[in-house]
Structure formats: structure tokens, C-alpha cells
Design a protein around this motif. Structure first.
Motif, PDB file in Angstrom:
ATOM      1  N   PHE A 146      10.431 -13.866  -6.862  1.00  0.00           N
ATOM      2  CA  PHE A 146      10.520 -12.448  -7.215  1.00  0.00           C
ATOM      3  C   PHE A 146      11.044 -12.287  -8.640  1.00  0.00           C
ATOM      4  O   PHE A 146      10.544 -11.453  -9.412  1.00  0.00           O
ATOM      5  CB  PHE A 146      11.446 -11.745  -6.215  1.00  0.00           C
ATOM      6  N   GLY A 147      12.058 -13.096  -9.009  1.00  0.00           N
ATOM      7  CA  GLY A 147      12.593 -13.037 -10.369  1.00  0.00           C
ATOM      8  C   GLY A 147      11.545 -13.372 -11.408  1.00  0.00           C
ATOM      9  O   GLY A 147      11.413 -12.679 -12.430  1.00  0.00           O
TER      10      GLY A 147
ATOM     11  N   TRP B 263      -0.611 -17.570  -6.804  1.00  0.00           N
ATOM     12  CA  TRP B 263       0.823 -17.353  -6.602  1.00  0.00           C
ATOM     13  C   TRP B 263       0.974 -16.323  -5.482  1.00  0.00           C
ATOM     14  O   TRP B 263       0.710 -15.143  -5.668  1.00  0.00           O
ATOM     15  CB  TRP B 263       1.431 -16.839  -7.898  1.00  0.00           C
ATOM     16  N   ARG B 264       1.423 -16.780  -4.312  1.00  0.00           N
ATOM     17  CA  ARG B 264       1.478 -15.917  -3.134  1.00  0.00           C
ATOM     18  C   ARG B 264       2.689 -14.976  -3.194  1.00  0.00           C
ATOM     19  O   ARG B 264       3.787 -15.367  -3.570  1.00  0.00           O
ATOM     20  CB  ARG B 264       1.553 -16.755  -1.864  1.00  0.00           C
ATOM     21  N   VAL B 265       2.470 -13.742  -2.777  1.00  0.00           N
ATOM     22  CA  VAL B 265       3.542 -12.747  -2.707  1.00  0.00           C
ATOM     23  C   VAL B 265       4.180 -12.820  -1.323  1.00  0.00           C
ATOM     24  O   VAL B 265       3.490 -12.918  -0.307  1.00  0.00           O
ATOM     25  CB  VAL B 265       2.988 -11.332  -2.962  1.00  0.00           C
ATOM     26  N   THR B 266       5.517 -12.788  -1.270  1.00  0.00           N
ATOM     27  CA  THR B 266       6.242 -12.908  -0.011  1.00  0.00           C
ATOM     28  C   THR B 266       6.846 -11.560   0.389  1.00  0.00           C
ATOM     29  O   THR B 266       6.688 -10.551  -0.307  1.00  0.00           O
ATOM     30  CB  THR B 266       7.363 -13.949  -0.132  1.00  0.00           C
ATOM     31  N   VAL B 267       7.566 -11.582   1.509  1.00  0.00           N
ATOM     32  CA  VAL B 267       8.197 -10.357   2.004  1.00  0.00           C
ATOM     33  C   VAL B 267       9.230  -9.832   1.008  1.00  0.00           C
ATOM     34  O   VAL B 267       9.500  -8.624   0.961  1.00  0.00           O
ATOM     35  CB  VAL B 267       8.857 -10.634   3.377  1.00  0.00           C
ATOM     36  N   ILE B 268       9.811 -10.711   0.195  1.00  0.00           N
ATOM     37  CA  ILE B 268      10.815 -10.282  -0.790  1.00  0.00           C
ATOM     38  C   ILE B 268      10.156  -9.665  -2.018  1.00  0.00           C
ATOM     39  O   ILE B 268      10.605  -8.632  -2.534  1.00  0.00           O
ATOM     40  CB  ILE B 268      11.693 -11.474  -1.213  1.00  0.00           C
ATOM     41  N   SER B 269       9.095 -10.291  -2.509  1.00  0.00           N
ATOM     42  CA  SER B 269       8.477  -9.850  -3.770  1.00  0.00           C
ATOM     43  C   SER B 269       7.358  -8.837  -3.568  1.00  0.00           C
ATOM     44  O   SER B 269       6.688  -8.461  -4.526  1.00  0.00           O
ATOM     45  CB  SER B 269       7.931 -11.068  -4.528  1.00  0.00           C
ATOM     46  N   SER B 270       7.160  -8.369  -2.329  1.00  0.00           N
ATOM     47  CA  SER B 270       6.020  -7.481  -2.049  1.00  0.00           C
ATOM     48  C   SER B 270       6.138  -6.119  -2.735  1.00  0.00           C
ATOM     49  O   SER B 270       5.142  -5.420  -2.907  1.00  0.00           O
ATOM     50  CB  SER B 270       5.882  -7.273  -0.539  1.00  0.00           C
ATOM     51  N   ASN B 271       7.357  -5.730  -3.132  1.00  0.00           N
ATOM     52  CA  ASN B 271       7.531  -4.418  -3.767  1.00  0.00           C
ATOM     53  C   ASN B 271       7.472  -4.495  -5.288  1.00  0.00           C
ATOM     54  O   ASN B 271       7.910  -3.577  -5.977  1.00  0.00           O
ATOM     55  CB  ASN B 271       8.867  -3.801  -3.333  1.00  0.00           C
ATOM     56  N   PHE B 272       6.934  -5.604  -5.827  1.00  0.00           N
ATOM     57  CA  PHE B 272       6.938  -5.756  -7.282  1.00  0.00           C
ATOM     58  C   PHE B 272       6.093  -4.695  -7.969  1.00  0.00           C
ATOM     59  O   PHE B 272       6.395  -4.278  -9.092  1.00  0.00           O
ATOM     60  CB  PHE B 272       6.455  -7.166  -7.668  1.00  0.00           C
TER      61      PHE B 272
ATOM     62  N   SER C  36       0.827  -1.210   0.000  1.00  0.00           N
ATOM     63  CA  SER C  36       0.000   0.000   0.000  1.00  0.00           C
ATOM     64  C   SER C  36       0.859   1.257   0.000  1.00  0.00           C
ATOM     65  O   SER C  36       0.717   2.130  -0.859  1.00  0.00           O
ATOM     66  CB  SER C  36      -0.935   0.002   1.223  1.00  0.00           C
ATOM     67  N   VAL C  37       1.780   1.340   0.965  1.00  0.00           N
ATOM     68  CA  VAL C  37       2.548   2.571   1.170  1.00  0.00           C
ATOM     69  C   VAL C  37       3.484   2.847  -0.006  1.00  0.00           C
ATOM     70  O   VAL C  37       3.473   3.943  -0.580  1.00  0.00           O
ATOM     71  CB  VAL C  37       3.345   2.496   2.485  1.00  0.00           C
ATOM     72  N   PHE C  38       4.296   1.860  -0.377  1.00  0.00           N
ATOM     73  CA  PHE C  38       5.287   2.090  -1.432  1.00  0.00           C
ATOM     74  C   PHE C  38       4.631   2.275  -2.801  1.00  0.00           C
ATOM     75  O   PHE C  38       5.073   3.110  -3.595  1.00  0.00           O
ATOM     76  CB  PHE C  38       6.288   0.948  -1.472  1.00  0.00           C
ATOM     77  N   SER C  39       3.576   1.522  -3.066  1.00  0.00           N
ATOM     78  CA  SER C  39       2.906   1.658  -4.360  1.00  0.00           C
ATOM     79  C   SER C  39       2.268   3.043  -4.497  1.00  0.00           C
ATOM     80  O   SER C  39       2.412   3.706  -5.523  1.00  0.00           O
ATOM     81  CB  SER C  39       1.841   0.570  -4.526  1.00  0.00           C
ATOM     82  N   VAL C  40       1.570   3.474  -3.451  1.00  0.00           N
ATOM     83  CA  VAL C  40       0.953   4.806  -3.471  1.00  0.00           C
ATOM     84  C   VAL C  40       2.035   5.882  -3.520  1.00  0.00           C
ATOM     85  O   VAL C  40       1.911   6.879  -4.243  1.00  0.00           O
ATOM     86  CB  VAL C  40       0.042   5.000  -2.241  1.00  0.00           C
ATOM     87  N   GLY C  41       3.122   5.677  -2.758  1.00  0.00           N
ATOM     88  CA  GLY C  41       4.204   6.661  -2.751  1.00  0.00           C
ATOM     89  C   GLY C  41       4.850   6.814  -4.113  1.00  0.00           C
ATOM     90  O   GLY C  41       5.078   7.942  -4.585  1.00  0.00           O
ATOM     91  N   VAL C  42       5.150   5.697  -4.754  1.00  0.00           N
ATOM     92  CA  VAL C  42       5.754   5.734  -6.101  1.00  0.00           C
ATOM     93  C   VAL C  42       4.789   6.359  -7.092  1.00  0.00           C
ATOM     94  O   VAL C  42       5.186   7.173  -7.948  1.00  0.00           O
ATOM     95  CB  VAL C  42       6.146   4.308  -6.552  1.00  0.00           C
ATOM     96  N   PHE C  43       3.502   6.004  -6.986  1.00  0.00           N
ATOM     97  CA  PHE C  43       2.495   6.561  -7.891  1.00  0.00           C
ATOM     98  C   PHE C  43       2.430   8.084  -7.770  1.00  0.00           C
ATOM     99  O   PHE C  43       2.447   8.802  -8.785  1.00  0.00           O
ATOM    100  CB  PHE C  43       1.127   5.946  -7.559  1.00  0.00           C
ATOM    101  N   CYS C  44       2.392   8.594  -6.539  1.00  0.00           N
ATOM    102  CA  CYS C  44       2.331  10.052  -6.323  1.00  0.00           C
ATOM    103  C   CYS C  44       3.596  10.739  -6.819  1.00  0.00           C
ATOM    104  O   CYS C  44       3.539  11.826  -7.407  1.00  0.00           O
ATOM    105  CB  CYS C  44       2.114  10.344  -4.836  1.00  0.00           C
TER     106      CYS C  44
END
Length: 470
Positions: free
Chosen positions: A386-387, A306-315, A259-267
Motif C-alpha cells: 500500500f505504501g 501487481w495485485r491489490v489486496t484488502v489493505i490497498s484496495s482504497n488507493f 467500485s463503491v468508495f471510488s464512485v462515492g468519492v468521485f460524486c
């Protein structure tokens, strides 16, 4: 290539827009199935020997998951008020549906208060609840006994712990056992019968569904536990720990990151593009490509479970940046063509832009994809996932950018894409002149930094022990 593209895509912009809209709509059905995962399966490889050993021990001795609560009363640990608070906390925790038992200093047998033989415990079990018990001897036993010291009581006698054991989830363990046995057989013998392959597929799917259901229940239960603990914070300093809590919190962290990083990057992208282009069109089109790419990707992951993990959460953040980069290349080239040929029609402007930029953008995308594909050799499950996620995501971003963007742009009137406020042209020109005038110095500094980097690369180590950070 340009003629084929024009015949297939640019000749039918409305058809492609309708198709993309349909795909976005279908993706929306599966977005609700998008899941976050912080289980052991999501963090390590399927054949990890340490995990297999842990599960073998668990199967043999039946160890259960548990929560640990540290309790440091504001008064003496064994005072009446402290024990009343501890007793109330234990009773409230015991009422939770999935909690099977709660162990505390209130109900463990005391062997040295005064000393008795273990054989006498059956007829003479003494606990803190036993009337007339010598609490000074009990305090000494909790702080010095190898059975309780640093386990149920701290060495200074100020803190104790409660262990809240979960009821055994038989369905979870039975599904996992069948799945792991079949996986191990496939890995060791390199072969499964057709029936076993079908069983493995069905059991794996059922296990994933049950894990998701269990994860939802666990999240709500951790909230209830924290709510119970809050009732007693006026009596003691209380902290919650345990693997179920860590798993639940990691999922919350991942959700928050998304939520935070996606919205932050979008803004940030909105502000940046408005600063450079000063036109709503050149802000809206790239962002629309970003939103569609991310939405379709999330729906695709939900469809595949396909579950997202702590590593791939910033995709999503990385996918947004990649899509923006591709569309900005198209915008700038379109603007240059329009400035050089103000009388050129919109269809020709769009077609020429795509023809000039397809190959550079393709190489940009493919080199980025190769970089993420290199993660496949890491040997770490979340890094490998993540890859793959980023490889599929960048491919999708490239396709969306070269279909959605030109299709929408062709239906609009020509408009300049270079703002009179744009300082990037002057900035890049100055950088180019500086580079040409200081080539030898730049090469020397680059060579020096490269040598320093080699020394740093040799010091890199891979750490897959996520649990240590808690």
C-alpha cells in the motif's frame, strides 16, 4: 525553473496532451490485467516463519483445502427427511469438477452403535446407511464421541457438518515449492546462481498466472456451491465456510470497495467543486486529472501484475482526493490572479499560476509521499505494498496535475474561478481572526491533546491476523 517549465510544457500544450492521451490509451491495454488478491502471499511477508511451517506440514502430510457446510435441519437430525436432504446435498456437491470427496455423518464409521473394536471395522463397517442401525445409539455417539463431537455434530445434536475436499492442485503446489525453496536459499545464503535467478523469476511469474487462473475458477465454483446450497434451504439452515470461500469473498469485498468508495468519492468531489466554483470548467478539469491519474495507475499495476489486496484496495479513493487537492490549489491561485489582473492574457495567467504554486504543491506532495513511505517499516506485506502504491500514485498525480491541467487551461479563454456564492473566503477569514484572538487558549488545548495522544500511541498494537475476522 519557471522559464524552463514554460519552454518545455507550456510552449507545447497540444504535444503534451497528445502524449498523455497516448499513455492513457496504452494503459487501457493493461487495465484488463489489473488483479485483486487475497491469498496468503498477499497478506504476509515472503519469509514468514508461520507460513513456512504451515507449508512444510502440508507438504509432509498432504492436507487439502476444503469447504465446510453446516447443516441444521428443521426436523430431527437423523430423521428420514433430514438424512435424505443431507444425502442429496452431498451427491450434488460431489458432482462439482474440483471436489474430490465429501465427508458427512452418512459415511463415517460408527464404533459405539453398538460398540465394536477398531480392528473389526474392515469386515463390519457400520454407517448411518447400514440397514437396521440403531439411530438412537448413533445420535449419542455423534454428540459424545471425541472423534465426532464438535467436528461432525454439535453437542446438542441439532447441527452437522459436511467437509467438501478439493482435488489436489499439483501444478500449484509444485510451482510454489520450487519458488519457496529458491527464495529460502536466496534469503539464507544471500546468493543464487544466474540460472537459479532466471528460474526463480520464471517460476514466480508462472505461479502468479496460475494463481490468477485458479482464483477465477474458484470464484465461479463458490457461486455453484452456493447455488446448490440454495436448493436445500427449505429443509435446513445452511452456512458455508472454509478458506477457499473466505479468499473468494475477500476478493469480492475488495472489488466492491473499489467500485463503491471510488464512485462515492468521485460524486462527492463533483458536488463539492460545483458548490465552491459553480463553473463546469473548474469541475471538469480536476476530475479529468483524477480519472487520468487513476486510469494510468491501474494500467501500471496491471502491467506489473501487481495485485491489490484488502489493505490497498482504497488507493483510488485516496489518489482521487490527493489529485483534487493539488488541482484546487491551482484553480484558486489562478482565480486570484485573474481577479487582480483582469487584463492579463491566458498564457501569462497559467505561467504565473504554475510559478507561484509549484513549490507549495511539491512540498504538499513530497510530505504525503514520505508519510506513505514510512509504511515500508511495518513488516506487513499488504501495508508495505500500500505504501509503494500510494507513493507511485501521488507522484503520478503531481505530474499529471502540472502537465494536463495547465496544458488544457492554456487552450481555453480566461475565466474567473471565484464564485459569488463562495463562502470559503469569509469562513477562512473568520477562522484566522479567531485564531489570532485566542492564541494562548489554542496553544494550551493543542499541548493537552498532544499529551493525551502520546498516551494513546503507547497503547497501539499491530494486528496482522486477518483470518480472525472471519
Amino acid at each position: 525553473m519557471t522559464n524552463l517549465y514554460s519552454k518545455l510544457v507550456l510552449a507545447y500544450p497540444k504535444v503534451w496532451l497528445a502524449l498523455i492521451t497516448l499513455i492513457v490509451g496504452v494503459s487501457g491495454v493493461y487495465v484488463q490485467d489489473f488483479r485483486l488478491d487475497a491469498s496468503a502471499d498477499s497478506l504476509i511477508l515472503e519469509n514468514d516463519q508461520d507460513l513456512l511451517y504451515h507449508r512444510a506440514i502440508n507438504k509432509a502430510y498432504g492436507t487439502e483445502e476444503f469447504l465446510i457446510i453446516t447443516y441444521t435441519p428443521f426436523g430431527e437430525l437423523l430423521s428420514k427427511d433430514s438424512l435424505d436432504g443431507l444425502r442429496g446435498l452431498k451427491e450434488d456437491l460431489s458432482k462439482l469438477e474440483r471436489i474430490g470427496s465429501v465427508v458427512s455423518i452418512l459415511d463415517v464409521p460408527l464404533l459405539e452403535s453398538p460398540r465394536i473394536k477398531i480392528s473389526d471395522l474392515e469386515n463390519n463397517k457400520r454407517t448411518l446407511e447400514t440397514p437396521g442401525l440403531d439411530k438412537k445409539l448413533a445420535q449419542k455417539e455423534f454428540t459424545t464421541s471425541p472423534i465426532y463431537k464438535k467436528l461432525l455434530a454439535s453437542p446438542d445434536g441439532k447441527t452437522t457438518a459436511l467437509l467438501a475436499f478439493y482435488k489436489r492442485d499439483e501444478k500449484y503446489y509444485s510451482l510454489m515449492e520450487v519458488r519457496d525453496d529458491l527464495r529460502e536459499k536466496k534469503r539464507s545464503k544471500k546468493f543464487l546462481t544466474y540460472e537459479e535467478e532466471i528460474t526463480l523469476r520464471e517460476v514466480s511469474l508462472e505461479f502468479k498466472k496460475h494463481l490468477a487462473h485458479r482464483q477465477d475458477i474458484q470464484k465461479e465454483e463458490i457461486k455453484k456451491v452456493r447455488s446448490i446450497l440454495d436448493k436445500y434451504r427449505d429443509k435446513a439452515k445452511i452456512f458455508l465456510g472454509g478458506l477457499p470461500m473466505i479468499t473468494s469473498d475477500m476478493v469480492d469485498f475488495i472489488d466492491n470497495d473499489l467500485s463503491v468508495f471510488s464512485v462515492g468519492v468521485f460524486c462527492l468531489m463533483v458536488v463539492s467543486m460545483w458548490f465552491f466554483f459553480r463553473k463546469i470548467r473548474w469541475v471538469a478539469l480536476p476530475l479529468l486529472c483524477c480519472v487520468f491519474s487513476a486510469w494510468i495507475m491501474v494500467g501500471f499495476l496491471g502491467w506489473l501484475d501487481w495485485r491489490v489486496t484488502v489493505i490497498s484496495s482504497n488507493f483510488i479513493s485516496i489518489l482521487t482526493i490527493t489529485t483534487i487537492a493539488l488541482t484546487i490549489h491551482l484553480i484558486v491561485r489562478y482565480g486570484e490572479l485573474h481577479a487582480e489582473n483582469p487584463n492579463m492574457g491566458q498564457a501569462e495567467l497559467v505561467s504565473t499560476t504554475i510559478g507561484l504554486m509549484f513549490q507549495p504543491c511539491f512540498y504538499t506532495a513530497i510530505t504525503t509521499i514520505v508519510a506513505f513511505l514510512s509504511l515500508m517499516v511495518s513488516g506487513i506485506r499488504p501495508v508495505i505494498d500500500f505504501g509503494w502504491i500510494m507513493t507511485i500514485g501521488i507522484t503520478l498525480a503531481f505530474i499529471i496535475s502540472f502537465i494536463l491541467f495547465p496544458s488544457l487551461l492554456k487552450l481555453m479563454n480566461p475565466k474567473e474561478a471565484v464564485s459569488s456564492h463562495d463562502i470559503t473566503k469569509r469562513l477562512t477569514s473568520n477562522i484566522g481572526l479567531f485564531t489570532l484572538g485566542n492564541r494562548n487558549k489554542i496553544l494550551f488545548i493543542a499541548a493537552f491533546l498532544a499529551l493525551m495522544s502520546v498516551a494513546g500511541v503507547l497503547q497501539l498494537q499491530v494486528d496482522n491476523r486477518f483470518i480472525d475476522y472471519f
